[in-house]
Structures are given as structure tokens and as C-alpha cells.
Design a protein around this motif. Structure first.
Motif, PDB file in Angstrom:
ATOM      1  N   GLY A 134      22.277  25.602 -23.454  1.00  0.00           N
ATOM      2  CA  GLY A 134      23.113  26.710 -23.867  1.00  0.00           C
ATOM      3  C   GLY A 134      22.959  27.909 -22.957  1.00  0.00           C
ATOM      4  N   ARG A 135      23.760  28.924 -23.207  1.00  0.00           N
ATOM      5  CA  ARG A 135      23.710  30.121 -22.369  1.00  0.00           C
ATOM      6  C   ARG A 135      22.378  30.838 -22.511  1.00  0.00           C
ATOM      7  N   ARG A 136      21.830  30.848 -23.716  1.00  0.00           N
ATOM      8  CA  ARG A 136      20.556  31.541 -23.931  1.00  0.00           C
ATOM      9  C   ARG A 136      19.439  30.886 -23.135  1.00  0.00           C
ATOM     10  N   LEU A 137      19.413  29.557 -23.096  1.00  0.00           N
ATOM     11  CA  LEU A 137      18.382  28.860 -22.322  1.00  0.00           C
ATOM     12  C   LEU A 137      18.547  29.128 -20.832  1.00  0.00           C
TER      13      LEU A 137
ATOM     14  N   SER B 142      16.687  21.251 -34.276  1.00  0.00           N
ATOM     15  CA  SER B 142      18.147  21.199 -34.440  1.00  0.00           C
ATOM     16  C   SER B 142      18.646  19.771 -34.595  1.00  0.00           C
ATOM     17  N   LEU B 143      18.031  18.830 -33.870  1.00  0.00           N
ATOM     18  CA  LEU B 143      18.469  17.440 -34.008  1.00  0.00           C
ATOM     19  C   LEU B 143      18.232  16.908 -35.412  1.00  0.00           C
ATOM     20  N   GLN B 144      17.282  17.487 -36.108  1.00  0.00           N
ATOM     21  CA  GLN B 144      16.997  17.036 -37.467  1.00  0.00           C
ATOM     22  C   GLN B 144      17.833  17.759 -38.515  1.00  0.00           C
ATOM     23  N   THR B 145      18.200  18.993 -38.235  1.00  0.00           N
ATOM     24  CA  THR B 145      18.832  19.803 -39.284  1.00  0.00           C
ATOM     25  C   THR B 145      20.313  20.074 -39.061  1.00  0.00           C
ATOM     26  N   VAL B 146      20.741  20.251 -37.829  1.00  0.00           N
ATOM     27  CA  VAL B 146      22.138  20.615 -37.554  1.00  0.00           C
ATOM     28  C   VAL B 146      23.022  19.366 -37.671  1.00  0.00           C
TER      29      VAL B 146
ATOM     30  N   GLY C 112      23.724  21.943 -43.278  1.00  0.00           N
ATOM     31  CA  GLY C 112      23.247  22.054 -41.912  1.00  0.00           C
ATOM     32  C   GLY C 112      24.340  22.270 -40.896  1.00  0.00           C
ATOM     33  N   THR C 113      25.582  22.378 -41.316  1.00  0.00           N
ATOM     34  CA  THR C 113      26.684  22.620 -40.383  1.00  0.00           C
ATOM     35  C   THR C 113      26.806  24.114 -40.130  1.00  0.00           C
TER      36      THR C 113
ATOM     37  N   SER D 161      22.548  25.164 -31.391  1.00  0.00           N
ATOM     38  CA  SER D 161      21.285  24.818 -32.045  1.00  0.00           C
ATOM     39  C   SER D 161      20.816  25.980 -32.913  1.00  0.00           C
ATOM     40  N   CYS D 162      19.705  25.776 -33.598  1.00  0.00           N
ATOM     41  CA  CYS D 162      19.237  26.788 -34.556  1.00  0.00           C
ATOM     42  C   CYS D 162      18.933  28.123 -33.880  1.00  0.00           C
ATOM     43  N   TRP D 163      18.328  28.093 -32.716  1.00  0.00           N
ATOM     44  CA  TRP D 163      17.986  29.323 -32.014  1.00  0.00           C
ATOM     45  C   TRP D 163      18.933  29.610 -30.855  1.00  0.00           C
ATOM     46  N   GLY D 164      19.917  28.766 -30.673  1.00  0.00           N
ATOM     47  CA  GLY D 164      20.934  29.010 -29.659  1.00  0.00           C
ATOM     48  C   GLY D 164      20.563  28.601 -28.256  1.00  0.00           C
ATOM     49  N   PHE D 165      19.495  27.799 -28.082  1.00  0.00           N
ATOM     50  CA  PHE D 165      19.113  27.378 -26.740  1.00  0.00           C
ATOM     51  C   PHE D 165      19.934  26.183 -26.245  1.00  0.00           C
ATOM     52  N   TRP D 166      20.534  25.443 -27.137  1.00  0.00           N
ATOM     53  CA  TRP D 166      21.223  24.207 -26.761  1.00  0.00           C
ATOM     54  C   TRP D 166      22.606  24.157 -27.414  1.00  0.00           C
ATOM     55  N   GLU D 167      23.474  23.332 -26.798  1.00  0.00           N
ATOM     56  CA  GLU D 167      24.790  23.018 -27.370  1.00  0.00           C
ATOM     57  C   GLU D 167      24.790  21.529 -27.725  1.00  0.00           C
TER      58      GLU D 167
END
Length: 457
Positions: free
Chosen positions: A20-23, A65-69, A99-100, A156-162
């Protein structure tokens, strides 16, 4: 009898993860910090700790995120109908799951031949109610299409990934011929009344359908007397006939290699088969409004589709479903096969409209050799689209260039050959007509109404 169309097996969802952009912004900051560490020795090595810590936080975010989103549930109608060269809408329903996220990026990839109005859309999902996306597209080809792919991208939960997920929707897209122009040209035939237009015309002839018996009146012919009823009653009894109210109409479509010839329609290059299909459907609508029974036959080297004559809107829909997938096939038509098939299947006298191409002299001669028995049993009317430039020598505008003289001569020779074919088929009992592709639908309806008026069937 219709050729089956098989749908592909559905595919499972495919997931992928992209930074993601944050990462990426964090990595860029660490890279700048590494440059500063290179200038000051006392800071050497600390950038590695910063980078490692940042990546550790990103990996924790990814694992969590893979577990919750979860991506939303997608649903769409099993069959979505479009009209060729006209914008249509495919509605996709989305339902949030636990989780969506509230926002996501959504896109659809339609099969080849569809032009989308947009590439992607950002959606905000409500808490409880379902939402939907109306995806507008314009099809450029007729037929059935599968493989509608939907893609969802969530943070993702903290915005590091898409987090991305792609799946194939269990949806079938059906594209039908465009009848709008033909309907506009013959708007009177779609008025809500039993007959076409407002002009009252006299029906020629006395009719062929028996109505009742009555006493003999002066002027009745001897061929109208019912001799058995006369002998039983002891006085002359006459048969009374009425115009036939229900007739059988069949459109016979040639889908062989001859139907793949390109034609120009409003600046768009299409095929002769497209003109056949639109004209046939308009004619079937006319028969439906008149209360007649109508059917459909499509053939090449063999019979590809056959719908026995019926009536009503449901039967018209069945005819439309049967022909919207037809495409020209690279094979030579077999007149003997289609004549044998029609003579075997059609017991009642019917009006047969052949939409074919008789520009090939060999095929035209074979057609004339086999059409005789069918024309004695049914009323056969053969219609074909006039090829470009095929017309009498002195028809049209004046010649302006020398090269145009030779083009006119070539067109006249081809027109003369087609006229000979018409003269060859006329003694067999078949009527042959050649017209421009724009006037094909109107000409078919005119032929049909004239047959009904004269009670020629």
C-alpha cells in the motif's frame, strides 16, 4: 431443435497482496534516513533497525488482515440481456460481511466485444443494508458471453497493504439484435390495435376456411353447395367460407458462408446475416400482432435450428433466443437437405420466407432444381440482399468518371445473372425478390400483408 450453447465451468476466487501507499511511504522515509546515516558515522547501522522494525509492523499487519479482513459477498443475475450497439447495465449486488471495510475499490472485466464506460469505482458500503453497482457497457457483437470477472481491492487493518481478490461471476450475458431502426421505420405496425395502421382495405376472395352452412341463395355457385347436407335436408344447402384467421409463417435463414458478406448500415460494417436476423424478428413480430402462428428455421449444410410454428409473446421470445447466437459458418448450403427437412416436418400449408443469397450460379441452379416440390406444397418467397453496385446499367445517377463505366457494366452483368435466376425459379412456383439491406424488413412485412390481403396462402 436448437444447437446447444455450453457454459464454461466456474473458477474459484484468486487472491493477491500488493504494498500500500503507507508501506511504500515508510520505506521511502527509511531510505532517506539511510542516506543521512551514511553522512554521519555515529548513526551508521541504525537505519537497518528502522527498516527492520517498519517491515515487522507491516508483516504483523499483513498476517492480521489476512485473518480478519473479508471481501463482500457478490451476487448478480444469472442472465443479463443487452442489445447490440446499445448501452446496457449489469447490476452487481454487494453485501458486507464481518470484517469488510467501509470503503473498497471495485472493477468489472467484461468479455471481449464489450466497451465499458469506466475502469473502476470507489464504493462506500453501508453498515447493514446491501448496496449495488450499475456497471454500464455497450456490446459490439451479438451472442452469448461468459467470464464476467469482478475485482475488489481492500485496505489492510493498518493500511500497509492492499488486499485484492478476483473472481468469475456466474453470469451469462445475452446480446440480441438491435431492432430499433426497423421499429422506427414501421412504427404503425407496433400500435396497440389488431390491424396495422388505420387504412381499411378490402380482402380479395371469399376465404378458404369453413364457417357455417346456410340455405341456398340466388347467385351461389354450384361448387359452394354441400351435397350431403342438401340430400339430408331436402333443399339446397350452401357452404359459407371466411378468410383464414390463423396461418403459419416460417422464416428460413441461410447461415452458410454466403451470409458472411459484409454490408454497410449507417456507417457500420456488419454482415448479411445480421440484416437477416433483424428483418426476421420484425416479421415475426408482425405475424404475432396479426394473430398468425410463426416459426423459424436456420440452415447451412444442415439444419441448425428449428422452432415449430406457435403464437404469443412467449413463443416470440423463444424464437429470439434461438437466433441471437447464430453466426455465419464456413460451409456451403445444402438446398436438398433443407427442402427435404421442410417437406418432412411441415404438413400444413405455410408461407415460407427464404432469406438467402443466390448470387452463386451453381448454388442457384441447385436451389432451383430442388425447390419445385416444396413450392407446390407451400407458398415460397425468396428474398436476398442486393450486393453493392448490382443494378441495371442506366439506373442511378449519371456517370462522372471513366472508371465508373466499367463498375456499372460489372454491376449490370451481375444484376442480369440474378434476374435469370429469378426467371428460372418463377416456373417452379417460387417468388424471388432482391432489395437493398435497409429496406429488407419493410419489404418482408409488405409481402406478408399482401399475401394475407389476397388470401394467396
Amino acid at each position: 431443435m436448437i444447437e446447444p450453447v455450453h457454459s464454461p465451468q466456474p473458477e474459484g476466487p484468486q487472491s493477491s497482496v500488493v504494498p500500500g501507499r503507507r508501506l511504500l511511504a515508510g520505506v521511502a522515509v527509511v531510505a532517506l534516513y539511510a542516506l543521512l546515516c551514511a553522512a554521519w558515522d555515529e548513526l551508521a547501522g541504525t537505519w537497518l533497525l528502522a527498516l527492520g522494525g517498519w517491515l515487522l509492523v507491516a508483516l504483523v499487519d499483513l498476517a492480521w488482515s489476512l485473518q480478519t479482513v473479508k471481501t463482500p459477498e457478490l451476487s448478480v443475475a444469472e442472465v443479463v440481456r443487452f442489445t447490440k450497439d446499445r448501452a446496457g447495465t449489469l447490476r452487481v449486488h454487494l453485501a458486507r460481511r464481518e470484517g469488510t471495510p467501509d470503503r473498497l475499490r471495485f472493477a468489472l472485466a467484461l468479455p471481449g466485444g464489450f466497451t465499458d464506460e469506466r475502469d473502476e469505482v470507489m464504493l462506500t458500503l453501508p453498515e447493514e443494508a446491501k448496496s449495488h453497482v450499475d456497471w454500464k457497457a455497450t456490446p459490439a457483437a451479438r451472442g452469448r458471453f461468459y467470464g464476467v470477472r469482478a475485482a475488489c481491492e481492500l485496505r489492510s487493518c493498518w493500511g500497509f497493504w492492499e488486499l485484492r481478490e478476483r473472481r468469475v461471476l456466474p453470469c451469462e450475458l445475452r446480446v440480441y439484435p438491435d431492432l430499433l431502426k426497423e421499429r422506427a421505420v414501421m412504427a404503425a405496425m407496433f400500435l396497440d390495435r389488431g390491424q396495422f395502421g388505420q387504412k381499411v382495405t378490402r380482402t380479395i376472395g371469399r376465404g378458404r376456411e369453413f364457417e357455417k352452412l346456410r340455405e341456398y341463395q340466388p347467385g351461389d355457385g354450384f361448387d359452394e353447395i354441400h351435397w350431403k347436407a342438401t340430400a339430408k335436408q331436402g333443399y339446397p344447402v350452401t357452404k359459407v367460407f371466411q378468410a383464414e384467421r390463423t396461418q403459419e409463417i416460417y422464416v428460413v435463414l441461410d447461415t452458410s458462408r454466403l451470409s458472411a458478406r459484409p454490408v454497410q448500415m449507417d456507417g457500420i460494417t456488419t454482415t448479411v446475416l445480421e440484416r437477416y436476423l433483424t428483418s426476421a424478428l420484425v416479421l415475426l413480430q408482425a405475424a404475432q400482432r396479426q394473430g398468425d402462428r410463426f416459426g423459424l428455421v436456420a440452415y447451412g449444410s444442415r439444419v441448425r435450428a428449428f422452432l415449430r410454428a406457435g403464437n404469443g409473446a412467449a413463443h416470440y421470445g423463444a424464437c429470439r433466443e434461438a437466433v441471437h447466437t447464430l453466426q455465419p459458418v464456413p460451409e456451403t448450403p445444402d438446398p436438398a437437405e433443407i427442402v427435404r427437412f421442410l417437406r418432412t416436418r411441415l404438413r400444413r400449408r405455410a408461407l415460407l420466407f427464404f432469406l438467402t443469397d443466390l448470387s452463386d450460379p451453381v448454388l442457384a441452379e441447385e436451389f432451383a432444381r430442388h425447390i419445385g416440390p416444396l413450392a407446390r406444397q407451400h407458398l415460397v418467397m425468396i428474398n436476398q440482399v442486393r450486393p453493392p453496385g448490382v443494378q441495371p446499367l442506366f439506373a442511378g445517377e449519371a456517370v462522372t468518371e471513366t472508371a465508373e463505366v466499367y463498375q456499372r457494366l460489372a454491376g449490370h452483368l451481375r444484376w442480369s445473372e440474378l434476374r435469370k435466376v429469378s426467371q428460372l425459379l418463377r416456373p417452379q412456383g417460387a417468388t424471388v425478390a432482391m432489395m437493398d439491406d435497409e429496406a429488407l424488413a419493410g419489404h418482408l412485412v409488405t409481402q406478408y400483408l399482401e399475401v394475407k390481403r389476397r388470401q394467396a396462402l
